[in-house]
Design a protein around this motif. Structure first.
Motif, PDB file in Angstrom:
ATOM      1  N   LEU A  79       0.834  -1.199   0.000  1.00  0.00           N
ATOM      2  CA  LEU A  79       0.000   0.000   0.000  1.00  0.00           C
ATOM      3  C   LEU A  79       0.872   1.252   0.000  1.00  0.00           C
ATOM      4  O   LEU A  79       0.608   2.217  -0.740  1.00  0.00           O
ATOM      5  CB  LEU A  79      -0.930  -0.014   1.207  1.00  0.00           C
ATOM      6  N   ALA A  80       1.917   1.252   0.830  1.00  0.00           N
ATOM      7  CA  ALA A  80       2.817   2.414   0.883  1.00  0.00           C
ATOM      8  C   ALA A  80       3.522   2.611  -0.456  1.00  0.00           C
ATOM      9  O   ALA A  80       3.699   3.756  -0.915  1.00  0.00           O
ATOM     10  CB  ALA A  80       3.836   2.232   2.003  1.00  0.00           C
ATOM     11  N   TRP A  81       3.926   1.524  -1.092  1.00  0.00           N
ATOM     12  CA  TRP A  81       4.599   1.607  -2.397  1.00  0.00           C
ATOM     13  C   TRP A  81       3.665   2.202  -3.444  1.00  0.00           C
ATOM     14  O   TRP A  81       4.061   3.089  -4.216  1.00  0.00           O
ATOM     15  CB  TRP A  81       5.065   0.217  -2.815  1.00  0.00           C
ATOM     16  N   LEU A  82       2.426   1.755  -3.475  1.00  0.00           N
ATOM     17  CA  LEU A  82       1.459   2.263  -4.453  1.00  0.00           C
ATOM     18  C   LEU A  82       1.157   3.741  -4.212  1.00  0.00           C
ATOM     19  O   LEU A  82       1.107   4.543  -5.150  1.00  0.00           O
ATOM     20  CB  LEU A  82       0.164   1.454  -4.377  1.00  0.00           C
ATOM     21  N   GLU A  83       0.975   4.113  -2.967  1.00  0.00           N
ATOM     22  CA  GLU A  83       0.580   5.485  -2.638  1.00  0.00           C
ATOM     23  C   GLU A  83       1.724   6.472  -2.813  1.00  0.00           C
ATOM     24  O   GLU A  83       1.481   7.676  -2.974  1.00  0.00           O
ATOM     25  CB  GLU A  83       0.047   5.547  -1.209  1.00  0.00           C
ATOM     26  N   ALA A  84       2.975   5.994  -2.803  1.00  0.00           N
ATOM     27  CA  ALA A  84       4.125   6.895  -2.953  1.00  0.00           C
ATOM     28  C   ALA A  84       4.206   7.496  -4.351  1.00  0.00           C
ATOM     29  O   ALA A  84       4.778   8.577  -4.539  1.00  0.00           O
ATOM     30  CB  ALA A  84       5.423   6.159  -2.617  1.00  0.00           C
ATOM     31  N   ASP A  85       3.636   6.825  -5.361  1.00  0.00           N
ATOM     32  CA  ASP A  85       3.687   7.335  -6.741  1.00  0.00           C
ATOM     33  C   ASP A  85       2.484   6.773  -7.505  1.00  0.00           C
ATOM     34  O   ASP A  85       2.636   5.926  -8.393  1.00  0.00           O
ATOM     35  CB  ASP A  85       4.999   6.926  -7.411  1.00  0.00           C
ATOM     36  N   PRO A  86       1.274   7.230  -7.176  1.00  0.00           N
ATOM     37  CA  PRO A  86       0.066   6.610  -7.755  1.00  0.00           C
ATOM     38  C   PRO A  86      -0.057   6.781  -9.259  1.00  0.00           C
ATOM     39  O   PRO A  86      -0.773   6.011  -9.906  1.00  0.00           O
ATOM     40  CB  PRO A  86      -1.077   7.334  -7.022  1.00  0.00           C
ATOM     41  N   ASP A  87       0.626   7.766  -9.849  1.00  0.00           N
ATOM     42  CA  ASP A  87       0.534   7.945 -11.297  1.00  0.00           C
ATOM     43  C   ASP A  87       1.366   6.928 -12.068  1.00  0.00           C
ATOM     44  O   ASP A  87       1.099   6.668 -13.241  1.00  0.00           O
ATOM     45  CB  ASP A  87       0.996   9.352 -11.683  1.00  0.00           C
ATOM     46  N   ARG A  88       2.384   6.356 -11.420  1.00  0.00           N
ATOM     47  CA  ARG A  88       3.281   5.449 -12.137  1.00  0.00           C
ATOM     48  C   ARG A  88       3.381   4.074 -11.502  1.00  0.00           C
ATOM     49  O   ARG A  88       4.085   3.212 -12.038  1.00  0.00           O
ATOM     50  CB  ARG A  88       4.682   6.072 -12.232  1.00  0.00           C
ATOM     51  N   ARG A  89       2.723   3.838 -10.387  1.00  0.00           N
ATOM     52  CA  ARG A  89       2.759   2.523  -9.733  1.00  0.00           C
ATOM     53  C   ARG A  89       1.348   1.962  -9.665  1.00  0.00           C
ATOM     54  O   ARG A  89       0.421   2.626  -9.184  1.00  0.00           O
ATOM     55  CB  ARG A  89       3.365   2.632  -8.335  1.00  0.00           C
ATOM     56  N   HIS A  90       1.209   0.716 -10.128  1.00  0.00           N
ATOM     57  CA  HIS A  90      -0.119   0.133 -10.254  1.00  0.00           C
ATOM     58  C   HIS A  90      -0.072  -1.352  -9.904  1.00  0.00           C
ATOM     59  O   HIS A  90       0.967  -2.003 -10.047  1.00  0.00           O
ATOM     60  CB  HIS A  90      -0.642   0.287 -11.685  1.00  0.00           C
ATOM     61  N   LEU A  91      -1.200  -1.869  -9.479  1.00  0.00           N
ATOM     62  CA  LEU A  91      -1.374  -3.299  -9.258  1.00  0.00           C
ATOM     63  C   LEU A  91      -2.559  -3.729 -10.110  1.00  0.00           C
ATOM     64  O   LEU A  91      -3.694  -3.280  -9.897  1.00  0.00           O
ATOM     65  CB  LEU A  91      -1.626  -3.585  -7.777  1.00  0.00           C
ATOM     66  N   LEU A  92      -2.311  -4.570 -11.094  1.00  0.00           N
ATOM     67  CA  LEU A  92      -3.334  -4.997 -12.041  1.00  0.00           C
ATOM     68  C   LEU A  92      -3.805  -6.400 -11.698  1.00  0.00           C
ATOM     69  O   LEU A  92      -3.000  -7.318 -11.542  1.00  0.00           O
ATOM     70  CB  LEU A  92      -2.776  -4.988 -13.469  1.00  0.00           C
ATOM     71  N   THR A  93      -5.114  -6.572 -11.614  1.00  0.00           N
ATOM     72  CA  THR A  93      -5.699  -7.892 -11.404  1.00  0.00           C
ATOM     73  C   THR A  93      -6.304  -8.384 -12.714  1.00  0.00           C
ATOM     74  O   THR A  93      -6.448  -7.628 -13.685  1.00  0.00           O
ATOM     75  CB  THR A  93      -6.795  -7.823 -10.327  1.00  0.00           C
ATOM     76  N   LEU A  94      -6.680  -9.644 -12.737  1.00  0.00           N
ATOM     77  CA  LEU A  94      -7.216 -10.235 -13.966  1.00  0.00           C
ATOM     78  C   LEU A  94      -8.421  -9.483 -14.511  1.00  0.00           C
ATOM     79  O   LEU A  94      -8.620  -9.415 -15.721  1.00  0.00           O
ATOM     80  CB  LEU A  94      -7.603 -11.688 -13.702  1.00  0.00           C
ATOM     81  N   GLY A  95      -9.233  -8.906 -13.630  1.00  0.00           N
ATOM     82  CA  GLY A  95     -10.435  -8.213 -14.076  1.00  0.00           C
ATOM     83  C   GLY A  95     -10.245  -6.741 -14.335  1.00  0.00           C
ATOM     84  O   GLY A  95     -11.206  -6.043 -14.678  1.00  0.00           O
ATOM     85  N   ASP A  96      -9.032  -6.249 -14.190  1.00  0.00           N
ATOM     86  CA  ASP A  96      -8.764  -4.819 -14.366  1.00  0.00           C
ATOM     87  C   ASP A  96      -8.811  -4.453 -15.851  1.00  0.00           C
ATOM     88  O   ASP A  96      -8.278  -5.182 -16.685  1.00  0.00           O
ATOM     89  CB  ASP A  96      -7.384  -4.501 -13.786  1.00  0.00           C
ATOM     90  N   PRO A  97      -9.449  -3.317 -16.215  1.00  0.00           N
ATOM     91  CA  PRO A  97      -9.462  -2.906 -17.627  1.00  0.00           C
ATOM     92  C   PRO A  97      -8.063  -2.709 -18.214  1.00  0.00           C
ATOM     93  O   PRO A  97      -7.872  -2.822 -19.427  1.00  0.00           O
ATOM     94  CB  PRO A  97     -10.228  -1.577 -17.595  1.00  0.00           C
ATOM     95  N   ALA A  98      -7.077  -2.396 -17.363  1.00  0.00           N
ATOM     96  CA  ALA A  98      -5.714  -2.174 -17.849  1.00  0.00           C
ATOM     97  C   ALA A  98      -4.923  -3.472 -17.984  1.00  0.00           C
ATOM     98  O   ALA A  98      -3.814  -3.452 -18.522  1.00  0.00           O
ATOM     99  CB  ALA A  98      -4.974  -1.219 -16.911  1.00  0.00           C
ATOM    100  N   TYR A  99      -5.472  -4.598 -17.523  1.00  0.00           N
ATOM    101  CA  TYR A  99      -4.757  -5.873 -17.639  1.00  0.00           C
ATOM    102  C   TYR A  99      -4.627  -6.221 -19.118  1.00  0.00           C
ATOM    103  O   TYR A  99      -5.606  -6.203 -19.866  1.00  0.00           O
ATOM    104  CB  TYR A  99      -5.512  -6.970 -16.893  1.00  0.00           C
ATOM    105  N   PRO A 100      -3.408  -6.547 -19.579  1.00  0.00           N
ATOM    106  CA  PRO A 100      -3.214  -6.796 -21.022  1.00  0.00           C
ATOM    107  C   PRO A 100      -3.977  -8.029 -21.502  1.00  0.00           C
ATOM    108  O   PRO A 100      -3.771  -9.133 -20.995  1.00  0.00           O
ATOM    109  CB  PRO A 100      -1.700  -6.985 -21.151  1.00  0.00           C
TER     110      PRO A 100
END
Length: 385
Positions: A79-100
């Motif tokens: 959570l701290a890692w994601l919040e430190a740079d929310p524009d460039r750090r992401h966690l993608l799950t299988l159902g995420d629209p950004a998942y390739p």
């Protein structure tokens, strides 16, 4: 078009995903069965031991009953890692629209993907470029030149951030993107995204994050570069891409694993031929014998993928003559010479050495039986072993 950012996961969902995916002993197949049975990671981790055992098996149930990982600490770190740079750090799950979507076509798509950099690079067509960590000077030049041209044509170049061919491919792709305003590069790594491996590529990784690049991993923050991680990341490299280009590779090489995985996914496999005296060409020659497409220029690949070349940019016909630092254990002149015949002038251009010094060193290597003098003023490295 894929979104440029991914929505932040609610805390309870993030905590459940981390527990389901990163519980040692709970394999991806069992995790996928639990997800399919219960519909969400929250419901899966709340189902209880009896349901875990029935759906996932005894090992999966035991992994969830007695976790071998401090999941609260992992949740806080992530959570701290994601919040430190929310524009460039992401966690993608299988159902995420950004998942390739391309990864959904492989046999074992990662349930979670950590991403850092330009997420929009998951949208354009991509090509993997892979090869030896112990590449020749010519191989590095080819990887860099092909990647630059293909990136400038709009392809995103995917590789593994390893030493050798991978690093040269990322570097060339960044140069192509900077020159053209399109393309870019994706690195799929075998560690957590809070570290860079190898350390020598620290500056390259940050050029990617700050520019036309994206770094992906399925491994949690803090994950070390374990040997078993790299074959797993190879399936992501192959799965993301329309095809895989192997520049140089020994017969026993992880690059050939990537090529095989690409073929199994129904993707194209390309290989650059090399000297029969170069052991790093033998893997490419084997791929060509097995049906990979032999390529001599970047436009060969663009034509196969039915993509136009960049306007006004000539395709690289051969490795440009450029200086590179030699491996510490090898004579620098042999490194520059590579495995194909070369004139004295070309060798002088590549090394930057004065002619007198170059001729003296060549004579010494010739007397040692390591270099042959050929008709027409050519010199060639002798095969050894």
């Amino acid at each position: 078009m894929l979104p440029t950012t991914a929505p932040a996961l609610p805390a309870d969902e993030l905590r459940a995903w981390l527990r389901l995916v990163h519980s040692p002993g709970l394999g991806p197949s069992a995790a996928r069965r639990l997800l399919a049975a219960f519909g969400s990671p929250q419901h899966a981790v709340a189902a209880g031991p009896t349901a875990w055992r029935e759906v996932g098996g005894g090992a999966a149930a035991q992994a969830l009953i007695q976790p071998a990982l401090d999941h609260e600490a992992l949740f806080a770190t992530t959570l701290a890692w994601l919040e430190a740079d929310p524009d460039r750090r992401h966690l993608l799950t299988l159902g995420d629209p950004a998942y390739p979507s391309a990864l959904l076509e492989i046999a074992d798509p990662p349930l979670l993907l950590y991403a850092q950099g330009r997420l929009s690079l998951l949208a354009p067509p991509s090509l993997a470029i892979v090869g030896s960590r112990h590449a020749t000077t010519g191989g590095l030049d080819n990887a860099r030149a092909f990647a630059r041209h293909l990136s400038a044509s709009g392809l995103v170049i995917v590789s593994g951030l390893a030493l050798g061919i991978d690093g040269a491919a990322h570097d060339g792709a960044l140069a192509g993107a900077e020159a053209s305003g399109q393309g870019g590069t994706i690195a799929v790594v075998g560690t957590g995204l809070d570290r860079v491996y190898p350390k020598r590529h620290h500056a390259l990784a940050h050029r990617m994050i700050d520019g036309a690049g994206l770094i992906l991993s399925e491994f949690c923050l803090g994950a070390e570069p374990l040997a078993e991680h790299f074959p797993r990341r190879n399936r992501i490299i192959a799965g993301l891409s329309l095809g895989t280009l192997v520049v140089e590779a020994a017969v026993q090489s992880g690059s050939l694993i990537t090529a095989r995985l690409a073929a199994e996914c129904g993707r194209e496999v390309f290989a650059i031929p090399g000297s029969i005296h170069n052991p790093q060409s033998r893997g490419c020659h084997r791929l060509i014998k097995e049906g990979a497409k032999l390529v001599e220029t970047a436009d060969d690949i663009l034509q196969e993928l039915r993509m136009p070349p960049p306007i006004g940019a000539p395709a690289p016909q051969a490795a440009p003559l450029a200086r590179h630092e030699p491996a510490a254990e090898e004579d620098p002149l042999l490194t520059a010479l590579g495995h194909d015949p070369m004139t004295l002038d070309a060798l002088s251009d590549r090394t930057g050495w004065p002619a007198a010094e170059l001729q003296a060193h060549l004579l010494a290597l010739e007397l040692e039986g390591r270099v042959a003098r050929l008709p027409g003023g050519l010199f060639q490295r002798r095969a050894t072993g």
